[in-house]
Scaffold this active site. Sequence first.
Site, PDB file in Angstrom:
ATOM      1  N   SER A   1     108.864 -36.277  39.104  1.00 36.23           N
ATOM      2  CA  SER A   1     107.681 -35.922  39.865  1.00 36.23           C
ATOM      3  C   SER A   1     107.372 -34.417  39.818  1.00 36.23           C
ATOM      4  O   SER A   1     107.156 -33.889  38.736  1.00 36.23           O
ATOM      5  CB  SER A   1     107.875 -36.431  41.290  1.00 36.23           C
TER       6      SER A   1
ATOM      7  N   ASP B   1     103.672 -47.316  40.041  1.00 32.94           N
ATOM      8  CA  ASP B   1     103.856 -46.014  40.670  1.00 32.94           C
ATOM      9  C   ASP B   1     102.518 -45.604  41.274  1.00 32.94           C
ATOM     10  O   ASP B   1     101.556 -45.340  40.556  1.00 32.94           O
ATOM     11  CB  ASP B   1     104.320 -45.013  39.602  1.00 32.94           C
TER      12      ASP B   1
ATOM     13  N   HIS C   1     107.173 -44.886  42.630  1.00 34.55           N
ATOM     14  CA  HIS C   1     107.495 -43.478  42.370  1.00 34.55           C
ATOM     15  C   HIS C   1     108.951 -43.160  42.729  1.00 34.55           C
ATOM     16  O   HIS C   1     109.609 -42.394  42.044  1.00 34.55           O
ATOM     17  CB  HIS C   1     106.535 -42.596  43.171  1.00 34.55           C
TER      18      HIS C   1
END
Length: 401
Positions: A164, A340, A371
Amino acid sequence: MRTAVNFIFFIVFAFGKEIEETLDAADTISHYGYTVEKHYVTTDDGYTVQLQRIPVGRDDRSILGCSKRPVVFFMHGLFGSSYHFLLNLPSQSAAYIFADAGFDVWLGNIRGTEYGLNHTSFSTNGVNFWNFSLYEHSHYDLRQQIEYVLDYTRHESLFYVGHSQGTAVMFARLAEADVTWQSKIRVFFALGPTAGFMKPLMPFTLLEENYLQALIQFALDGKFGILPVEIPRAIASKFADFCSSKFFTFLCSAGFKVAAGIETLGQVNDSRIPIILSHFPSATSTLNLLHWMQIFKYHELRRLDLGTARNLIAYGQKDAPRLEIGNIIAQTILYFSKDDQITDEVDVREIIMKQMGPGLIESYDLDHFTHFDFILGLRATDEVYKPIVYRIYKELKKKGC
Ligand SMILES: *[C@@H]1O[C@H](CO)[C@@H](O)[C@H](O)[C@H]1NC(C)=O
Ligand SMILES: *[C@@H]1O[C@H](CO)[C@@H](O)[C@H](O)[C@H]1NC(C)=O
Ligand SMILES: *[C@@H]1O[C@H](CO)[C@@H](O)[C@H](O)[C@H]1NC(C)=O
């Protein structure tokens, strides 16, 4: 009466508490029987962050006849810390799996997390300390930790795994780095990668652009203080205590799954939720969240837009400079998923895959990964971590240690 209430609380809280709720990253690693080292890097702008190193796995193997263990460096996401790679059992958490696969594992941290609350002259109570955003994480925290690790281990290059925001800071770094610096990154594995967004994600897009810019001016001037954004640890750990008790695990797990968008997929081990909650979320700065809002507005990575007048002073141009991911030549491999909700498949295809040039060598579209499954999911071992381990073995076999 009061004693009775305390006694009830004692009963509720005393059972089922997992030891990792009270241990930091290094102590957790040694709790599981691994060697651990703590290292400190002080950046050019005065922040000191702690890295944890697992120099060797449990069976002390060396791989492919390499004289030194190749380095794998991990960088966590927004509101995370290096603990993100330690949240499950050793057979399920990236840090231990890579150590046992024969790598020299380094877990990085950025300023503002509990491993980065130390500055040579600023106190965390003042506004100056929190005057940073994504770019500082990329240009100082990430760059200097990588340089430190290479210097310390006497390697020319390392393998990098980011999750991320941990990918965004590497995209930003590589976008502005020259060829020599980029060659320090042998392969960049990007989990839940992000370098811009196509569609709105609440609450990041609630603000009109001029309000967003006004808030950034306020923040830069220290007018509302550049406050940390955090859930005070005392409250977070009380919540974790509450979730530990057998009576409430079900409730907490339901709440956590809804909040994290993982209600249908069932990859998370419910029994670990109290541990997850005692190490998440870590703090970040208001300015960093405002920078993320700009990334939503502009659909791409740029330096923080300070407003025309300040941009001219800081960057010598009216607009905030773009960070061109098309400049990246370091080998990059993406892992993403339709499920996600945060770094959407469309963002990955339309922004990263379209803009990247020769650096992008492979990409994997995984089934049913949210995620957080990239760090928490029980299928991550077989579908993400082991494939990366084998991909690195292949690279080492082909091009040497
Ligand atoms: C803060 O960083 C300095 C080096 O800049 C180090 O000597 C000190 O031990 C650190 N303090 C903490 C609490 O980590
Ligand atoms: C924050 O940093 C910017 C430069 O990056 C500076 O112009 C501003 O005055 C700083 N604000 C505070 C409150 O330190
Ligand atoms: C889930 O976590 C608990 C508590 O740490 C552990 O005892 C259990 O083995 C884990 N279950 C799975 C399927 O990994």
